[in-house]
Each structure stands twice: as C-alpha cells, then as structure tokens.
Write an enzyme that holds these catalytic residues in place. Structure first.
Site, PDB file in Angstrom:
ATOM      1  N   ASP A   1     -18.879   7.151 -58.800  1.00  0.00           N
ATOM      2  CA  ASP A   1     -19.920   6.140 -58.986  1.00  0.00           C
ATOM      3  C   ASP A   1     -20.947   6.601 -60.025  1.00  0.00           C
ATOM      4  O   ASP A   1     -21.873   5.860 -60.356  1.00  0.00           O
ATOM      5  CB  ASP A   1     -20.565   5.726 -57.655  1.00  0.00           C
ATOM      6  CG  ASP A   1     -21.250   6.870 -56.942  1.00  0.00           C
ATOM      7  OD1 ASP A   1     -21.167   8.016 -57.433  1.00  0.00           O
ATOM      8  OD2 ASP A   1     -21.874   6.621 -55.890  1.00  0.00           O
TER       9      ASP A   1
ATOM     10  N   ASP B   1     -14.794   6.405 -55.640  1.00  0.00           N
ATOM     11  CA  ASP B   1     -16.054   6.577 -54.908  1.00  0.00           C
ATOM     12  C   ASP B   1     -16.428   5.274 -54.215  1.00  0.00           C
ATOM     13  O   ASP B   1     -16.418   4.213 -54.853  1.00  0.00           O
ATOM     14  CB  ASP B   1     -17.171   6.926 -55.895  1.00  0.00           C
ATOM     15  CG  ASP B   1     -17.675   8.334 -55.720  1.00  0.00           C
ATOM     16  OD1 ASP B   1     -17.473   8.925 -54.639  1.00  0.00           O
ATOM     17  OD2 ASP B   1     -18.271   8.852 -56.689  1.00  0.00           O
TER      18      ASP B   1
ATOM     19  N   LYS C   1     -13.782   8.537 -51.698  1.00  0.00           N
ATOM     20  CA  LYS C   1     -14.768   9.595 -51.453  1.00  0.00           C
ATOM     21  C   LYS C   1     -16.059   8.947 -50.972  1.00  0.00           C
ATOM     22  O   LYS C   1     -16.430   7.874 -51.459  1.00  0.00           O
ATOM     23  CB  LYS C   1     -15.021  10.396 -52.734  1.00  0.00           C
ATOM     24  CG  LYS C   1     -16.137  11.444 -52.599  1.00  0.00           C
ATOM     25  CD  LYS C   1     -16.159  12.411 -53.756  1.00  0.00           C
ATOM     26  CE  LYS C   1     -16.899  11.920 -54.980  1.00  0.00           C
ATOM     27  NZ  LYS C   1     -18.344  11.617 -54.749  1.00  0.00           N
TER      28      LYS C   1
ATOM     29  N   GLU D   1     -21.653  19.699 -54.326  1.00  0.00           N
ATOM     30  CA  GLU D   1     -22.418  19.515 -55.567  1.00  0.00           C
ATOM     31  C   GLU D   1     -23.733  20.280 -55.506  1.00  0.00           C
ATOM     32  O   GLU D   1     -24.510  20.126 -54.542  1.00  0.00           O
ATOM     33  CB  GLU D   1     -22.680  18.006 -55.810  1.00  0.00           C
ATOM     34  CG  GLU D   1     -23.490  17.770 -57.087  1.00  0.00           C
ATOM     35  CD  GLU D   1     -23.442  16.325 -57.588  1.00  0.00           C
ATOM     36  OE1 GLU D   1     -22.706  15.498 -57.006  1.00  0.00           O
ATOM     37  OE2 GLU D   1     -24.150  16.038 -58.573  1.00  0.00           O
TER      38      GLU D   1
HETATM   39  O1  KIV Z   1     -19.726  10.141 -59.103  1.00  0.00           O
HETATM   40  C1  KIV Z   1     -19.301  11.237 -59.506  1.00  0.00           C
HETATM   41  O2  KIV Z   1     -18.965  11.426 -60.667  1.00  0.00           O
HETATM   42  C2  KIV Z   1     -19.219  12.307 -58.527  1.00  0.00           C
HETATM   43  C3  KIV Z   1     -18.914  13.680 -59.040  1.00  0.00           C
HETATM   44  C4  KIV Z   1     -20.045  14.203 -59.798  1.00  0.00           C
HETATM   45  C5  KIV Z   1     -18.482  14.576 -57.947  1.00  0.00           C
HETATM   46  O3  KIV Z   1     -19.420  12.084 -57.379  1.00  0.00           O
END
Ligand code: KIV
Length: 273
Positions: A25, A64, A94, A163
């Site tokens: 995201d 995401d 995720k 992270e």
């Molecule tokens: O949204 C994203 O790119 C992420 C990564 C930084 C792990 O969640």
C-alpha cells in the site's frame, strides 16, 4: 521481496528473479501521490494488484490489505482478502499489527488465505506510533515485539515483515520464529529483505529512510531523456524519416490530382465535403 504496482514493474521484478512481489500500500504514496498509505482504497489496490498478477510468471504475489478494509471485523478481513485472491489473482495478503488483528490472521488462515503479518513500524497506524520512526528500541518495546511476533505466528501468519526495528531485535525474532521474517530496516539477519521499487531504482523524490539502498538513479535518467525528447521536438530534430510512414510517389501524385480536380472528401457514410 520487492514491491511492484503495475505490469512493467512486475515484469522487471520477474525478469530479475525476485521470489515475492508485494503490491504494497506504499502505492498510495509512490504511485498515487497520497501523503500517507491511509487513503488508498480497496478498488485502487485491486486494480494495481491485477496489473501485477497479469505479469506474474513464478513469483508469489502478495497484496497489502488497505487501511480499514480489515480492522473492523473478521468478516471484513475475509471479504477484502477474498477479493484480492478472486478478482486480482493475488496469492497471499499482508496486514499490519498484532493484538486485535490476531483474530483476523486466524480467520484468514482458517479460510485458507495465506497471510503475512507486518510488525515494527506499521505505516497505516504510524500516527499512533509517534510518526515514521524506528520501533522496539527500548527493552519493553523489544519484548512486546517478540511477544507479538510469536502471537502472529501462532495465529497462522506464514511470514512476518519487520519494519524499522533494531537489527539485534530482528535477529532474535528471526531465531525464535519458525516462519520466515522479511526485513525492511531490520538488519541482515532477517530471512529475507523487501524494498520499495521506486526507492531501489531512484525513481522517487525527496527524503529516503536510512534503510533504503538506491541501486540506480532512474529518475534522473528519465528526466534527462524526456528533456532531450522535448528539445528535439521543439527543434524539429524528432521525428526523423525512419520514424515515419511512406506513401508511393504514384499514389501521392494521384492524391494531388484528385485534390486539384476538387474530388469530394468523404467524412461519413453518405455525407461529403
Ligand atoms: O507497503 C509497502 O510497501 C510495505 C513494505 C514497505 C513492507 O508494506
């Protein structure tokens, strides 16, 4: 793992042989121009994810789940994740957080939806973490992270993104967990690493977090190329003959004769100028 948000970035990731593509995201910021990841919608993320999966050959594509598309209830989480698998072709999803999100991870795992958890700095709720800052930098914070990491594993997550947490703490989490950890600003001892496509390639502008390694400066190259194109257009150096289509001399002469004779130019069936 590398993020990708469209067909061409996914093709690059595939050709480079990355194992996992994350339709993060972060698209909200690097592709759609929002200032945080909060506003991006399910429909926006579905469109980007579908573009990525159309480019997939062998990488696992993880989507995401956008902010507030899974937090309210297990039903919301299941419906949203189901759409990413059914409509956009994602292999896995995720989501961010532990605590109240553990039942969501459990519900998704029970429904057979592979789910990656995301702990440490969680951008969707960065405001409540005091901003975009490293997490687990106190003994209590590190203990909480370790506890949450075990909890997301027990709930059914098949991997964990860490992270912006100290390398020593990420190493400990990685040693203790049975599932793989994927780090971003979490040191070299994680099982895998993830970076944002635009950061890695130097396609973005502005401040980059310290955990980013820029492997190319494609943004500068792109600006320079477009400047040369614009100058060539203005100076009439582009297009050249090799960029254009020819017409036989006979046809051209015939065309000129027709015009001289006042031949009508047909613009629509039955209608003439
Ligand atoms: O949204 C994203 O790119 C992420 C990564 C930084 C792990 O969640």
């Amino acid at each position: 793992m590398l993020t990708a948000y469209d067909h061409s970035s996914a093709r690059v990731a595939e050709r480079a042989g990355v194992d996992l593509i994350l339709v993060g995201d972060s698209a909200a910021m690097v592709v759609l121009g929002y200032s945080t990841t909060v506003p991006v919608t399910v429909d926006e993320m579905l469109m980007l994810t579908a573009a990525v999966t159309r480019a997939r050959r062998r990488a696992l594509v993880v989507a995401d789940l956008p902010f507030m598309s899974y937090q309210v209830s297990n039903e919301d989480a299941l419906r949203t994740a189901g759409r990413f698998l059914k409509e956009a072709g994602a292999d896995a999803v995720k989501l961010e957080g532990a605590g109240p999100m553990l039942p969501r991870i459990g519900a998704l795992a029970e429904a057979g939806i592979p789910t990656i958890a995301h702990l440490g700095l969680t951008p969707q709720t960065a405001t409540s973490q005091g901003g975009y800052r490293a997490q687990a930098r106190t003994a209590q914070g590190a203990l909480q992270l370790l506890h949450d990491a075990h909890a997301v594993e027990a709930a059914g997550a098949f991997a964990l993104v860490l992270e912006a947490v100290p390398a020593a703490i990420a190493a400990r989490v990685t040693r203790e967990l049975g599932i793989p950890t994927i780090g971003i600003g979490a040191g070299v001892d994680c099982d895998g690493q993830v970076l944002v496509y635009h950061d890695l390639l130097g396609l973005g502008e502005g401040h980059l977090p310290r955990f980013v390694e820029r492997y190319a400066d494609l943004g500068d190259l792109a600006v320079e190329a477009v400047e040369r194109y614009a100058a060539d257009v203005r100076e009439r150096r582009f297009p050249q003959e090799r960029h254009t289509y020819a017409i036989d001399d006979d046809e051209l002469a015939h065309f000129a004769r027709l015009l001289e004779q006042g031949a009508p130019v047909v613009i629509d069936e039955g209608e003439a100028l």
